[in-house]
Design an enzyme around this catalytic site. Structure first.
Site, PDB file in Angstrom:
ATOM      1  N   LYS A 179      31.260  55.138  -7.167  1.00  0.00           N
ATOM      2  CA  LYS A 179      31.462  53.905  -6.405  1.00  0.00           C
ATOM      3  C   LYS A 179      32.727  54.041  -5.587  1.00  0.00           C
ATOM      4  O   LYS A 179      33.823  54.203  -6.132  1.00  0.00           O
ATOM      5  CB  LYS A 179      31.577  52.736  -7.383  1.00  0.00           C
ATOM      6  CG  LYS A 179      31.837  51.407  -6.695  1.00  0.00           C
ATOM      7  CD  LYS A 179      31.650  50.269  -7.686  1.00  0.00           C
ATOM      8  CE  LYS A 179      32.058  48.958  -7.081  1.00  0.00           C
ATOM      9  NZ  LYS A 179      31.866  47.844  -8.022  1.00  0.00           N
ATOM     10  N   LYS A 231      27.259  54.329  -4.276  1.00  0.00           N
ATOM     11  CA  LYS A 231      27.449  53.047  -3.607  1.00  0.00           C
ATOM     12  C   LYS A 231      28.681  53.125  -2.730  1.00  0.00           C
ATOM     13  O   LYS A 231      29.716  53.568  -3.237  1.00  0.00           O
ATOM     14  CB  LYS A 231      27.625  51.979  -4.683  1.00  0.00           C
ATOM     15  CG  LYS A 231      27.928  50.603  -4.166  1.00  0.00           C
ATOM     16  CD  LYS A 231      28.176  49.679  -5.317  1.00  0.00           C
ATOM     17  CE  LYS A 231      28.770  48.408  -4.769  1.00  0.00           C
ATOM     18  NZ  LYS A 231      29.293  47.578  -5.796  1.00  0.00           N
TER      19      LYS A 231
END
Ligand code: PBG
Length: 311
Positions: A179, A231
């Site tokens: 992330k 992400k």
């Protein structure tokens, strides 16, 4: 011929729909920067979940937006808290749907950070203990997958251990394993009414680092993750591909709020065609290696595909 030779096809089963549930509202409230996306009152979650199932999409990712904020995000640790209530009502409305719980604290803490603070920064190890407890509360409520998004070191291992100890070996972990500290989360932070001011650079990843991106995901695999995730998605297609090649686990990609907002904003001025650009982006994310795509376009894209749309 083009259809015959096509290498990548989208299917409604590829998608996960993120859903925002707010415990302080009575009607659906639109999120201005994300046309078509709403904060829903708890009373509407059942309808949203059934509509999702009927569209052919088979998974939702639940985010709670609460007025009950405190320094540790204690609302998520209670069986009567918003997180547990959402999971129970989603599961009740459509038991066959995969219910994924976003496991973090930032929507539930009064400072907006993803965990417990110590001297102004997040205390990794204290947060781990709470994440383990939170995972068990989610599992008890009926979550099929828990999705730790706090980017704490050791979070997957801590959650796995607690889940196993408490009798939930079948609840899987979809880890937000890679992330990035991304500016593409801007609209999401508006959506969840985050009081967050500052930076998550101390726990989210530097956009510039490819090797570290791989290492973060592989570490989560070792700790027991069942699904890995990259992400945001579109700016990081190379990372999706690299992780896809380095693991046998399913890889998810999250097309985040800013990616959605950009497409909608450009479409509202007539500069881009939202449907064509959304399908092209989703196809590219899948081509890069994502097995699962978390996207605010999930229901629309499912309808477009079922209607025969192609890029
Ligand atoms: C944190 C979380 C975030 C998103 C999903 N989970 C925000 C953040 O890290 O600041 C972003 C999702 C999006 O932008 O669509 N719980």
């Amino acid at each position: 011929m083009r259809n015959l030779l096509r290498e990548t096809r989208l299917h409604p089963h590829d998608f996960v729909l993120p859903v925002f549930v707010n415990d302080g509202i009575r009607d659906a409230v639109p999120i201005p920067s994300m046309p078509g996306v709403f904060n829903y009152p708890e009373s509407m979650l059942g309808d949203v979940v059934r509509k999702t199932r009927d569209s052919g999409v088979q998974a939702v990712l639940l985010f709670g937006v609460t007025g009950n904020k405190d320094p540790v995000g204690g609302d998520t640790l209670r069986e009567e808290g918003l997180m547990a209530r959402m999971i129970r009502s989603a599961k009740e409305a459509a038991p066959e749907l995969v219910v994924i719980s976003d496991n973090c604290f930032c929507e539930y803490t009064d400072h907006g950070h993803c965990g417990v603070l110590k001297d102004g920064d997040v205390d990794n190890d204290a947060t781990l203990e709470n994440l383990g407890r939170q995972a068990v509360v989610a599992a008890k409520a009926g979550a099929d997958l828990v999705a730790p998004s706090a980017m704490m070191d050791g979070q997957v291992g801590a959650m796995r251990e607690e889940l196993d100890d408490e009798g939930f070996p079948d609840v899987g972990i979809m880890s937000y394993s890679t992330k990035f500290a991304s500016s593409f989360y801007g609209p999401f932070r508006d959506a969840v009414d985050s009081s967050f001011k500052g930076s998550r650079n101390s726990y989210q990843m530097d956009a510039a680092n490819r090797r570290e991106a791989l290492d973060e995901s592989l570490t989560d695999e070792e700790e027991g993750a069942d699904v890995l995730m990259v992400k945001p998605a579109l700016p990081y297609l190379d990372v999706i591909r690299e992780i896809r090649e380095a693991t046998e686990l399913p890889v998810a990609a999250y097309q985040v709020s800013g990616e959605y907002a950009m497409i909608q904003a450009a479409s509202s001025t007539g500069a881009l065609d939202a449907k064509a650009v959304a399908l092209e982006s989703l196809t590219s994310i899948k081509r890069a290696g994502a097995d699962v795509i978390i996207t605010y376009f999930a229901l629309e894209a499912a309808a477009w595909i079922s209607g025969g749309a192609k890029i």
